[in-house]
Design a protein around this motif. Sequence first.
Motif, PDB file in Angstrom:
ATOM      1  N   LYS A  56     -39.138  12.704   1.905  1.00 53.01           N
ATOM      2  CA  LYS A  56     -38.528  11.375   1.873  1.00 53.01           C
ATOM      3  C   LYS A  56     -37.813  11.206   0.542  1.00 53.01           C
ATOM      4  O   LYS A  56     -38.087  11.940  -0.409  1.00 53.01           O
ATOM      5  N   PRO A  57     -36.896  10.246   0.446  1.00 52.43           N
ATOM      6  CA  PRO A  57     -36.248  10.007  -0.854  1.00 52.43           C
ATOM      7  C   PRO A  57     -37.288   9.671  -1.918  1.00 52.43           C
ATOM      8  O   PRO A  57     -38.168   8.833  -1.680  1.00 52.43           O
ATOM      9  N   VAL A  58     -37.197  10.326  -3.059  1.00 56.19           N
ATOM     10  CA  VAL A  58     -38.142  10.111  -4.154  1.00 56.19           C
ATOM     11  C   VAL A  58     -37.365   9.872  -5.445  1.00 56.19           C
ATOM     12  O   VAL A  58     -36.460  10.646  -5.784  1.00 56.19           O
ATOM     13  N   LEU A  59     -37.708   8.811  -6.141  1.00 60.73           N
ATOM     14  CA  LEU A  59     -37.152   8.569  -7.466  1.00 60.73           C
ATOM     15  C   LEU A  59     -38.147   9.102  -8.495  1.00 60.73           C
ATOM     16  O   LEU A  59     -39.262   8.596  -8.576  1.00 60.73           O
ATOM     17  N   PRO A  60     -37.767  10.121  -9.282  1.00 63.82           N
ATOM     18  CA  PRO A  60     -38.672  10.637 -10.307  1.00 63.82           C
ATOM     19  C   PRO A  60     -38.987   9.566 -11.354  1.00 63.82           C
ATOM     20  O   PRO A  60     -38.292   8.550 -11.456  1.00 63.82           O
ATOM     21  N   TYR A  61     -40.020   9.828 -12.120  1.00 65.61           N
ATOM     22  CA  TYR A  61     -40.454   8.869 -13.133  1.00 65.61           C
ATOM     23  C   TYR A  61     -39.333   8.542 -14.126  1.00 65.61           C
ATOM     24  O   TYR A  61     -38.644   9.436 -14.626  1.00 65.61           O
ATOM     25  N   VAL A  62     -39.172   7.249 -14.359  1.00 63.54           N
ATOM     26  CA  VAL A  62     -38.205   6.750 -15.342  1.00 63.54           C
ATOM     27  C   VAL A  62     -38.969   5.810 -16.282  1.00 63.54           C
ATOM     28  O   VAL A  62     -39.657   4.901 -15.810  1.00 63.54           O
ATOM     29  N   PRO A  63     -38.877   5.985 -17.599  1.00 57.30           N
ATOM     30  CA  PRO A  63     -39.557   5.072 -18.524  1.00 57.30           C
ATOM     31  C   PRO A  63     -39.103   3.636 -18.302  1.00 57.30           C
ATOM     32  O   PRO A  63     -37.960   3.384 -17.905  1.00 57.30           O
ATOM     33  N   ILE A  64     -40.004   2.710 -18.569  1.00 58.54           N
ATOM     34  CA  ILE A  64     -39.726   1.302 -18.278  1.00 58.54           C
ATOM     35  C   ILE A  64     -38.494   0.797 -19.034  1.00 58.54           C
ATOM     36  O   ILE A  64     -37.779  -0.081 -18.552  1.00 58.54           O
ATOM     37  N   GLN A  65     -38.221   1.391 -20.185  1.00 57.98           N
ATOM     38  CA  GLN A  65     -37.056   0.948 -20.956  1.00 57.98           C
ATOM     39  C   GLN A  65     -35.736   1.297 -20.267  1.00 57.98           C
ATOM     40  O   GLN A  65     -34.688   0.746 -20.587  1.00 57.98           O
ATOM     41  N   GLU A  66     -35.787   2.220 -19.292  1.00 54.91           N
ATOM     42  CA  GLU A  66     -34.566   2.708 -18.644  1.00 54.91           C
ATOM     43  C   GLU A  66     -34.557   2.491 -17.130  1.00 54.91           C
ATOM     44  O   GLU A  66     -33.677   2.997 -16.436  1.00 54.91           O
ATOM     45  N   PHE A  67     -35.531   1.720 -16.621  1.00 52.99           N
ATOM     46  CA  PHE A  67     -35.721   1.704 -15.170  1.00 52.99           C
ATOM     47  C   PHE A  67     -34.667   0.898 -14.414  1.00 52.99           C
ATOM     48  O   PHE A  67     -34.395   1.188 -13.240  1.00 52.99           O
ATOM     49  N   GLU A  68     -34.058  -0.123 -15.040  1.00 52.26           N
ATOM     50  CA  GLU A  68     -33.268  -1.082 -14.271  1.00 52.26           C
ATOM     51  C   GLU A  68     -32.141  -0.428 -13.470  1.00 52.26           C
ATOM     52  O   GLU A  68     -32.032  -0.628 -12.262  1.00 52.26           O
ATOM     53  N   GLU A  69     -31.318   0.335 -14.135  1.00 49.54           N
ATOM     54  CA  GLU A  69     -30.191   0.977 -13.440  1.00 49.54           C
ATOM     55  C   GLU A  69     -30.691   1.982 -12.407  1.00 49.54           C
ATOM     56  O   GLU A  69     -30.151   2.076 -11.297  1.00 49.54           O
ATOM     57  N   ALA A  70     -31.753   2.732 -12.760  1.00 52.59           N
ATOM     58  CA  ALA A  70     -32.287   3.754 -11.848  1.00 52.59           C
ATOM     59  C   ALA A  70     -32.839   3.126 -10.573  1.00 52.59           C
ATOM     60  O   ALA A  70     -32.567   3.601  -9.461  1.00 52.59           O
ATOM     61  N   TYR A  71     -33.616   2.039 -10.702  1.00 52.75           N
ATOM     62  CA  TYR A  71     -34.192   1.386  -9.526  1.00 52.75           C
ATOM     63  C   TYR A  71     -33.096   0.762  -8.660  1.00 52.75           C
ATOM     64  O   TYR A  71     -33.115   0.900  -7.428  1.00 52.75           O
ATOM     65  N   ALA A  72     -32.151   0.051  -9.302  1.00 59.19           N
ATOM     66  CA  ALA A  72     -31.081  -0.593  -8.537  1.00 59.19           C
ATOM     67  C   ALA A  72     -30.250   0.446  -7.774  1.00 59.19           C
ATOM     68  O   ALA A  72     -29.898   0.247  -6.601  1.00 59.19           O
ATOM     69  N   HIS A  73     -29.962   1.569  -8.426  1.00 60.14           N
ATOM     70  CA  HIS A  73     -29.195   2.638  -7.785  1.00 60.14           C
ATOM     71  C   HIS A  73     -29.987   3.252  -6.631  1.00 60.14           C
ATOM     72  O   HIS A  73     -29.431   3.541  -5.562  1.00 60.14           O
ATOM     73  N   PHE A  74     -31.287   3.445  -6.831  1.00 57.09           N
ATOM     74  CA  PHE A  74     -32.152   4.020  -5.777  1.00 57.09           C
ATOM     75  C   PHE A  74     -32.211   3.090  -4.567  1.00 57.09           C
ATOM     76  O   PHE A  74     -32.092   3.536  -3.420  1.00 57.09           O
ATOM     77  N   TYR A  75     -32.403   1.795  -4.806  1.00 63.26           N
ATOM     78  CA  TYR A  75     -32.392   0.829  -3.702  1.00 63.26           C
ATOM     79  C   TYR A  75     -31.088   0.933  -2.917  1.00 63.26           C
ATOM     80  O   TYR A  75     -31.100   1.000  -1.678  1.00 63.26           O
ATOM     81  N   ASP A  76     -29.974   0.944  -3.621  1.00 62.52           N
ATOM     82  CA  ASP A  76     -28.655   0.877  -2.965  1.00 62.52           C
ATOM     83  C   ASP A  76     -28.295   2.165  -2.227  1.00 62.52           C
ATOM     84  O   ASP A  76     -27.764   2.127  -1.119  1.00 62.52           O
ATOM     85  N   THR A  77     -28.557   3.317  -2.881  1.00 65.36           N
ATOM     86  CA  THR A  77     -28.051   4.577  -2.326  1.00 65.36           C
ATOM     87  C   THR A  77     -29.051   5.342  -1.480  1.00 65.36           C
ATOM     88  O   THR A  77     -28.647   6.048  -0.546  1.00 65.36           O
ATOM     89  N   GLU A  78     -30.350   5.214  -1.766  1.00 65.99           N
ATOM     90  CA  GLU A  78     -31.352   6.004  -1.049  1.00 65.99           C
ATOM     91  C   GLU A  78     -32.147   5.189  -0.039  1.00 65.99           C
ATOM     92  O   GLU A  78     -32.556   5.708   1.010  1.00 65.99           O
ATOM     93  N   VAL A  79     -32.398   3.930  -0.341  1.00 63.66           N
ATOM     94  CA  VAL A  79     -33.247   3.128   0.520  1.00 63.66           C
ATOM     95  C   VAL A  79     -32.433   2.370   1.572  1.00 63.66           C
ATOM     96  O   VAL A  79     -32.714   2.441   2.769  1.00 63.66           O
ATOM     97  N   LEU A  80     -31.397   1.676   1.129  1.00 63.05           N
ATOM     98  CA  LEU A  80     -30.602   0.863   2.048  1.00 63.05           C
ATOM     99  C   LEU A  80     -29.505   1.653   2.738  1.00 63.05           C
ATOM    100  O   LEU A  80     -28.921   1.189   3.710  1.00 63.05           O
ATOM    101  N   ASN A  81     -29.226   2.855   2.254  1.00 65.87           N
ATOM    102  CA  ASN A  81     -28.148   3.666   2.822  1.00 65.87           C
ATOM    103  C   ASN A  81     -28.484   4.113   4.241  1.00 65.87           C
ATOM    104  O   ASN A  81     -29.531   4.666   4.489  1.00 65.87           O
TER     105      ASN A  81
END
Length: 269
Positions: free
Chosen positions: A244-269
Amino acid sequence: MNGKKILFVSSELVPYLPENEVSLMSYEAPRMVNSKGGQIRIFMPRYGNINERRHQLHEVIRLSGMNLVINDMDMPLIIKVASIPRERIQVYFIDNEEYFKRKATFTDENGELFTDNDERAIFFAKGVVETVKKLNWNPDIIHVHGWMSSLLPLYLRKFYSDEPLFADSKIVLSVYGKSFEGVLDKELMKKVAFDGIPEEALSLLEEPTYNNLLKIGVSYSDAVILAAEGIPEDLLSYIKDQQKPVLPYVPIQEFEEAYAHFYDTEVLN
């Protein structure tokens, strides 16, 4: 994320409980979606160690009053709400006197897991779904955090599989490091099967360890986020095998762009 509806379901959340990996990310992720124009709802259990007066919790009568059947017992569902003012975020609390009145979260004063944690997890999963149904709010994404929430994907895909409100919802499971040793009640599998969920779908719950609870969550989710660095190897291998689509660990200081991109491209796609 503009206009997207995301339901966050977590076993812990700051500022209501002490800060840890789960409680902090369960706050930061919805804050991020909220800031990007998304619509959010947050649910967590109303543990007895949450200070209701300080956090201004109050019961929502129109949402309360339902009984949930847990292992052939009628358990009253109480819904409370509170707001995090600086973020204009509302939080819904799943409450029940039997399961959540005690002044602790998961363990007693000796550090032993509560013997009814399994039933508390079932009650929480069903309580969230029933309340969202009453709100008539159909989320695009349901993002699950913490082991107390790990039965929610199973219940959505099996017990509530005919519920049209969630027909198009995608489930994301955040996986954190191991947070308890030992096992929950060995009768958990039978208690879930009582709800008409086939036992062949529940084999992992024969031994309800932390890893196996999360594996059940992974099995019925659409995507996985590795939300910590210290995830058990056994669990990581299982996640990899699910393809399944997996987002590797991202430190909390850098998560915002990574999570938003994952939602848009991997989850909702």
